[in-house]
Design a protein around this motif. Structure first.
Motif, PDB file in Angstrom:
ATOM      1  N   ARG A   1       0.856  -1.185   0.000  1.00 25.22           N
ATOM      2  CA  ARG A   1       0.000   0.000   0.000  1.00 25.22           C
ATOM      3  C   ARG A   1       0.891   1.234   0.000  1.00 25.22           C
ATOM      4  N   ARG A   2       0.326   2.364  -0.394  1.00 30.25           N
ATOM      5  CA  ARG A   2       1.072   3.622  -0.411  1.00 30.25           C
ATOM      6  C   ARG A   2       1.042   4.220   0.987  1.00 30.25           C
ATOM      7  N   VAL A   3       2.210   4.302   1.587  1.00 27.52           N
ATOM      8  CA  VAL A   3       2.336   4.775   2.968  1.00 27.52           C
ATOM      9  C   VAL A   3       2.879   6.210   2.961  1.00 27.52           C
ATOM     10  N   PRO A   4       2.258   7.131   3.698  1.00 29.70           N
ATOM     11  CA  PRO A   4       2.804   8.491   3.796  1.00 29.70           C
ATOM     12  C   PRO A   4       4.060   8.492   4.665  1.00 29.70           C
ATOM     13  N   VAL A   5       5.203   8.744   4.061  1.00 31.62           N
ATOM     14  CA  VAL A   5       6.471   8.669   4.792  1.00 31.62           C
ATOM     15  C   VAL A   5       7.111  10.035   5.028  1.00 31.62           C
ATOM     16  N   TRP A   6       6.919  10.998   4.096  1.00 32.34           N
ATOM     17  CA  TRP A   6       7.525  12.326   4.246  1.00 32.34           C
ATOM     18  C   TRP A   6       6.430  13.373   4.378  1.00 32.34           C
TER      19      TRP A   6
ATOM     20  N   ASP B   1      12.854  -2.131  -1.695  1.00 26.32           N
ATOM     21  CA  ASP B   1      12.995  -0.994  -0.790  1.00 26.32           C
ATOM     22  C   ASP B   1      11.872  -1.028   0.242  1.00 26.32           C
ATOM     23  N   VAL B   2      12.229  -1.351   1.471  1.00 23.02           N
ATOM     24  CA  VAL B   2      11.244  -1.384   2.555  1.00 23.02           C
ATOM     25  C   VAL B   2      11.579  -0.357   3.636  1.00 23.02           C
ATOM     26  N   GLN B   3      12.447   0.589   3.299  1.00 25.88           N
ATOM     27  CA  GLN B   3      12.861   1.613   4.249  1.00 25.88           C
ATOM     28  C   GLN B   3      11.783   2.683   4.360  1.00 25.88           C
ATOM     29  N   VAL B   4      11.334   2.969   5.580  1.00 25.29           N
ATOM     30  CA  VAL B   4      10.278   3.956   5.781  1.00 25.29           C
ATOM     31  C   VAL B   4      10.822   5.372   5.636  1.00 25.29           C
TER      32      VAL B   4
ATOM     33  N   GLY C   1      17.495  -0.236  -7.670  1.00 23.58           N
ATOM     34  CA  GLY C   1      16.105  -0.149  -8.102  1.00 23.58           C
ATOM     35  C   GLY C   1      15.217   0.601  -7.129  1.00 23.58           C
ATOM     36  N   HIS C   2      15.808   1.519  -6.339  1.00 18.06           N
ATOM     37  CA  HIS C   2      15.051   2.283  -5.353  1.00 18.06           C
ATOM     38  C   HIS C   2      14.802   3.697  -5.873  1.00 18.06           C
ATOM     39  N   ASN C   3      13.564   4.114  -5.893  1.00 12.49           N
ATOM     40  CA  ASN C   3      13.205   5.468  -6.306  1.00 12.49           C
ATOM     41  C   ASN C   3      13.148   6.361  -5.073  1.00 12.49           C
ATOM     42  N   LEU C   4      14.168   7.189  -4.879  1.00 13.74           N
ATOM     43  CA  LEU C   4      14.214   8.053  -3.705  1.00 13.74           C
ATOM     44  C   LEU C   4      13.588   9.418  -3.965  1.00 13.74           C
ATOM     45  N   ILE C   5      13.484   9.806  -5.236  1.00 12.85           N
ATOM     46  CA  ILE C   5      12.973  11.137  -5.560  1.00 12.85           C
ATOM     47  C   ILE C   5      11.445  11.164  -5.502  1.00 12.85           C
ATOM     48  N   GLY C   6      10.798  10.122  -6.024  1.00  6.24           N
ATOM     49  CA  GLY C   6       9.342  10.089  -6.052  1.00  6.24           C
ATOM     50  C   GLY C   6       8.694  10.323  -4.697  1.00  6.24           C
ATOM     51  N   PRO C   7       9.074   9.577  -3.650  1.00  2.02           N
ATOM     52  CA  PRO C   7       8.482   9.800  -2.334  1.00  2.02           C
ATOM     53  C   PRO C   7       8.749  11.198  -1.770  1.00  2.02           C
ATOM     54  N   MET C   8       9.910  11.807  -2.118  1.00  8.00           N
ATOM     55  CA  MET C   8      10.184  13.149  -1.630  1.00  8.00           C
ATOM     56  C   MET C   8       9.334  14.189  -2.352  1.00  8.00           C
ATOM     57  N   LEU C   9       8.762  13.814  -3.494  1.00  5.87           N
ATOM     58  CA  LEU C   9       7.841  14.699  -4.201  1.00  5.87           C
ATOM     59  C   LEU C   9       6.402  14.501  -3.718  1.00  5.87           C
ATOM     60  N   SER C  10       5.968  13.257  -3.665  1.00  5.01           N
ATOM     61  CA  SER C  10       4.576  12.964  -3.320  1.00  5.01           C
ATOM     62  C   SER C  10       4.352  12.793  -1.819  1.00  5.01           C
ATOM     63  N   GLY C  11       5.419  12.414  -1.116  1.00 10.64           N
ATOM     64  CA  GLY C  11       5.294  12.137   0.313  1.00 10.64           C
ATOM     65  C   GLY C  11       4.930  10.700   0.617  1.00 10.64           C
ATOM     66  N   ARG C  12       4.578   9.930  -0.423  1.00 10.24           N
ATOM     67  CA  ARG C  12       4.123   8.549  -0.223  1.00 10.24           C
ATOM     68  C   ARG C  12       5.047   7.546  -0.900  1.00 10.24           C
TER      69      ARG C  12
ATOM     70  N   ARG D   1       5.381   3.091  -1.797  1.00  2.96           N
ATOM     71  CA  ARG D   1       4.777   1.758  -1.778  1.00  2.96           C
ATOM     72  C   ARG D   1       5.594   0.852  -0.861  1.00  2.96           C
ATOM     73  N   LEU D   2       4.946   0.366   0.190  1.00  2.22           N
ATOM     74  CA  LEU D   2       5.593  -0.467   1.193  1.00  2.22           C
ATOM     75  C   LEU D   2       4.668  -1.630   1.531  1.00  2.22           C
ATOM     76  N   PRO D   3       5.206  -2.700   2.146  1.00  8.69           N
ATOM     77  CA  PRO D   3       4.343  -3.798   2.582  1.00  8.69           C
ATOM     78  C   PRO D   3       3.194  -3.292   3.443  1.00  8.69           C
ATOM     79  N   ALA D   4       2.035  -3.884   3.272  1.00 12.49           N
ATOM     80  CA  ALA D   4       0.835  -3.424   3.974  1.00 12.49           C
ATOM     81  C   ALA D   4       0.985  -3.491   5.485  1.00 12.49           C
ATOM     82  N   SER D   5       1.920  -4.322   5.962  1.00 10.02           N
ATOM     83  CA  SER D   5       2.106  -4.455   7.405  1.00 10.02           C
ATOM     84  C   SER D   5       2.895  -3.304   8.008  1.00 10.02           C
ATOM     85  N   VAL D   6       3.519  -2.461   7.169  1.00 10.94           N
ATOM     86  CA  VAL D   6       4.341  -1.356   7.674  1.00 10.94           C
ATOM     87  C   VAL D   6       3.448  -0.256   8.236  1.00 10.94           C
TER      88      VAL D   6
END
Length: 237
Positions: free
Chosen positions: A23-28, A108-111, A190-201, A203-208
């Motif tokens: 699921r898309r998790v809000p991380v930033w 990539d499972v890093q929050v 294969g880790h996209n670090l820029i996308g989450p810093m733009l959207s804030g979200r 994709r991580l395991p649903a259990s996170v």
């Protein structure tokens, strides 16, 4: 004796399980993302104005950048979970251990920031703080302000000016290293670090668990406080 235990030890730290739901998790949070991208713009603008000798604008940009850095330091103490230093600054041993696997392709499972990335954040903040503080003194004659310019010995004044020039070169090198690291994570891991810093979200395991977020009102208060501090520093230094 079979080799099952050895095979288990050789598995990646975070094996991929395609069957696990994501699921898309809000991380930033918004303040962290705004700080990041405004800093990118301001550093680039500071470089251009210095090269073009637009020093009045250069000074204003430096003051704004200092206010942002002070805010980020405060946000790292009182802000959202992924923005807090206590959350992402790991021990040097963990950072080195993380770098040992930097060329390993894995999910990539890093929050938030990883163990090595946390130290890069600290380095960039420290360099930005030194550069903006020394810039306040080095450029105070442009704004016809700064009583310290009349009482600080010439040797110290020259040392501050030299530190400002040297600090820019080190900051530029750190920025290049940061950009290269982002490229390596994208192309090799294969880790996209820029996308989450733009959207804030992300994709991580649903259990996170989604990290806790601080109030935007708190962010506004801390930003206002940072602006007041910079205004006082500008008037005195």
């Amino acid at each position: 004796m079979n080799s099952t235990p050895s095979a288990t030890r050789d598995r990646p730290e975070h094996p991929k399980h395609p069957e696990l739901p994501e699921r898309r998790v809000p991380v930033w949070d918004l303040p962290t993302r705004l700080f990041h991208w405004l800093t990118v713009v301001l550093v680039a603008a500071a470089y251009v104005t210095q090269r073009m000798n637009w020093m009045q604008m250069h000074v204003r940009l430096g003051e704004t950048l200092l206010a942002l850095v002070l805010f980020r330091i405060l946000w790292g103490c009182f802000g959202s979970e992924t923005a807090r230093f206590s959350r992402f600054v790991a021990s040097p041993r963990k950072a080195i251990e993380h770098l040992r696997h930097v060329l390993r392709r894995e999910p990539d499972v890093q929050v938030g920031h990883n163990a090595a990335g946390g130290w890069m954040v600290l380095l960039l903040l420290a360099l930005l703080l030194v550069e903006t503080l020394t810039g306040l003194y080095d450029n105070n004659d442009i704004a016809d302000e700064g009583p310290l310019s009349e009482i600080v010995p010439a040797k110290i004044a020259n040392a501050i000016a030299g530190l400002h020039a040297w600090g820019w070169d080190v900051l530029a090198a750190a920025v290049v290293l940061h950009v290269c690291a982002i490229a390596v994570y994208a192309l090799v891991k294969g880790h996209n670090l820029i996308g989450p810093m733009l959207s804030g979200r992300k994709r991580l395991p649903a259990s996170v668990r989604a990290p806790a977020r601080a109030s935007l009102w708190l962010a506004a208060l801390l930003m206002g406080l940072s602006g007041v501090v910079v205004a006082l520093l500008s008037a005195y230094i």
